[in-house]
Design an enzyme around this catalytic site. Structure first.
Site, short mmCIF file in Angstrom:
data_model
loop_
_atom_site.label_atom_id
_atom_site.label_comp_id
_atom_site.label_asym_id
_atom_site.label_seq_id
_atom_site.Cartn_x
_atom_site.Cartn_y
_atom_site.Cartn_z
N ASP A 213 0.86 -1.19 0.00
CA ASP A 213 0.00 0.00 0.00
C ASP A 213 0.89 1.24 0.00
OD1 ASP A 213 -3.09 0.65 0.69
OD2 ASP A 213 -1.77 2.15 1.57
N ILE A 214 0.55 2.23 -0.83
CA ILE A 214 1.32 3.47 -0.86
C ILE A 214 1.04 4.27 0.41
CG2 ILE A 214 1.76 5.62 -2.12
CD1 ILE A 214 0.73 4.20 -4.63
N GLU B 187 -4.90 2.38 -4.22
CA GLU B 187 -3.45 2.55 -4.11
C GLU B 187 -2.78 1.29 -3.58
OE1 GLU B 187 -5.13 4.34 -0.24
OE2 GLU B 187 -5.74 4.06 -2.32
#
Length: 354
Positions: A215-216, A258
Site C-alpha cells: 500500500d502506498i 493505491e
C-alpha cells in the site's frame, strides 16, 4: 444510408468529448475518448451515473478515475460481448465447414459413379470414335472435379483464416479484460485468475509460493495536496517500478486503489522478504517530479505485508494473512515489510517485521 442529422449529432457528441478531455488535462487515449463519448451520447446509463457521482465530489475526473470507469463499465462489457460473438462465429464456421465436407463427399461419390460408368463404357467400345467419346467425357469429368477441389481448398483456407483472426481478437479481448488501464499491471480480475493458478501449481508440485500486498503510504494526503493528476503519476510510478523489479514467473497487479500485489511462485518466505525489501527500496529511491510544472514533490514509500502459502490454503486465506501483515506494517510506522508466518507455526496475533 446515414442521415445528415445523425452525422451532425455524432460530430456534436465527439466535439463535447474532446473538449472535456482537453479541459480536464486528460491524455487523449482511445479509452478516455470512448468513456466521454458514451457519457455525452447517454448510451451507457450505469457509466453516466458513476461519472456524475465523481463530478459532484471532485468537479473533474482524473486519469485514474477514467481508467477505472472504462474498465468497469465499458471494457468488461466489450470483452463479454466479444466472447459471445466469438462463440457464435465459431458455431457458424463449424456449420460452414460441415457443409463444405458434405459437399466434398457428395462430389467424391459422384466422381466414383462417373468412373464406374466410364469403365462400363470402355467394355462397350467397338471403334475409335467410341473410345474418343469415352476419353473426352472422362477429361471433362476430371476438369469438373479439379475445379471443385480448388473451390474446396479456397473455402477451407478462408475458414482457417477466419478462425485465426477470431483467435487473435478473443485473446486481445481477454488480455484487456484482465489489465489495469492506468498502470498496465493486471487488474483485480487478472490477479484472482493468476492467484488461483499459482496456488494450484504450488499444491500440485509441492512448491513454495508467496504473496506480497503493498500500500502506498499516505496516498490520500498526497492526492488531496497535489491533486488527482499527480496521484495518477504516483500510481503509474509504482506500477512501472514493480514491473521493472520482478522477473521470471512473478506477477504484479493493481489490487485496488493505491494497493498493489505481487505473486511469487516457487518462492519461500526468505526470498519473498528479499523481493519485498528490494521493491520497497526501489520505490523509495524514485524522486517524484510534477511533469506539468517540473516541481520536485519528494519521494513516496510503501508498506508491505508478506505471506507464504501452505498446501491446504484457499486464495482468500493467504490474501487475508498478507493483509494482516500489511496492516501491521502500516501500524508499525510504514515503509517496512511485515510477515505472517505459516498457519501451523503461529497464532492469529503473531506477525513480525522483516
Amino acid at each position: 444510408m446515414v442521415s445528415t442529422n445523425e452525422v451532425l449529432k455524432t460530430k456534436e457528441i465527439a466535439d463535447k468529448a474532446l473538449k472535456r478531455i482537453e479541459s480536464s488535462d486528460l491524455a487523449p487515449t482511445p479509452q478516455t475518448y470512448a468513456l466521454w463519448y458514451q457519457y455525452y451520447a447517454e448510451s451507457n446509463f450505469e457509466l453516466g451515473r458513476a461519472v456524475d457521482v465523481i463530478l459532484r465530489k471532485s468537479k473533474k475526473l482524473s486519469e485514474q478515475d477514467c481508467a477505472e470507469l472504462y474498465q468497469k463499465y465499458i471494457n468488461e462489457g466489450q470483452s463479454d460481448e466479444m466472447i459471445l460473438k466469438a462463440e457464435a462465429t465459431v458455431a457458424q464456421i463449424m456449420e460452414d465447414v460441415a457443409k463444405i465436407i458434405t459437399g466434398a463427399q457428395t462430389n467424391t461419390g459422384s466422381y466414383g459413379n462417373e468412373l464406374k460408368k466410364t469403365n462400363q463404357s470402355l467394355g462397350k467400345v467397338q471403334n475409335i470414335n467410341d473410345l474418343k467419346k469415352v476419353v473426352t467425357d472422362m477429361v471433362a469429368t476430371n476438369k469438373e472435379v479439379l475445379a471443385e477441389n480448388q473451390n474446396l481448398e479456397q473455402e477451407l483456407s478462408q475458414s482457417t483464416k477466419r478462425m485465426d483472426d477470431l483467435k487473435q481478437e478473443v485473446e486481445h479481448a481477454r488480455a484487456e479484460a484482465k489489465q489495469d488501464a492506468l498502470t498496465n499491471l493486471l487488474n483485480r480480475k487478472g490477479f484472482d485468475v493468476v492467484m488461483k493458478e499459482s496456488l494450484a501449481y504450488a499444491k500440485k508440485e509441492s512448491r513454495a509460493m508467496s504473496l506480497l500486498l503493498m500500500d502506498i503510504d499516505h496516498f490520500k494526503k498526497f492526492n488531496d495536496t497535489y491533486g488527482h493528476q499527480v496521484g495518477d503519476q504516483v500510481l503509474k510510478l509504482v506500477g512501472r517500478t514493480l514491473i521493472e523489479g520482478i522477473k521470471g514467473k512473478d506477477t504484479a497487479a493493481r489490487y485496488g486503489g493505491e494497493e498493489f500485489a505481487v505473486i511469487l511462485p516457487e518462492t519461500n518466505m526468505t526470498a519473498a522478504i528479499a523481493v519485498a525489501n528490494a521493491l520497497r527500496r526501489a520505490i523509495a529511491n524514485k524522486e517524484l517530479v510534477n511533469k506539468n510544472t517540473g516541481e520536485t514533490l519528494g519521494r513516496i514509500t510503501i508498506s508491505v505485508g508478506a505471506a507464504e502459502s501452505v498446501s491446504t490454503e484457499k486464495p482468500e486465506e493467504i490474501i487475508e494473512r498478507a493483509d494482516k501483515a500489511l496492516y501491521m506494517a502500516k501500524q508499525s510506522g510504514r515503509d517496512r515489510v511485515c510477515v505472517t508466518p505459516k498457519p501451523d507455526v503461529y497464532s492469529d496475533s503473531d506477525q513480525y517485521t522483516a
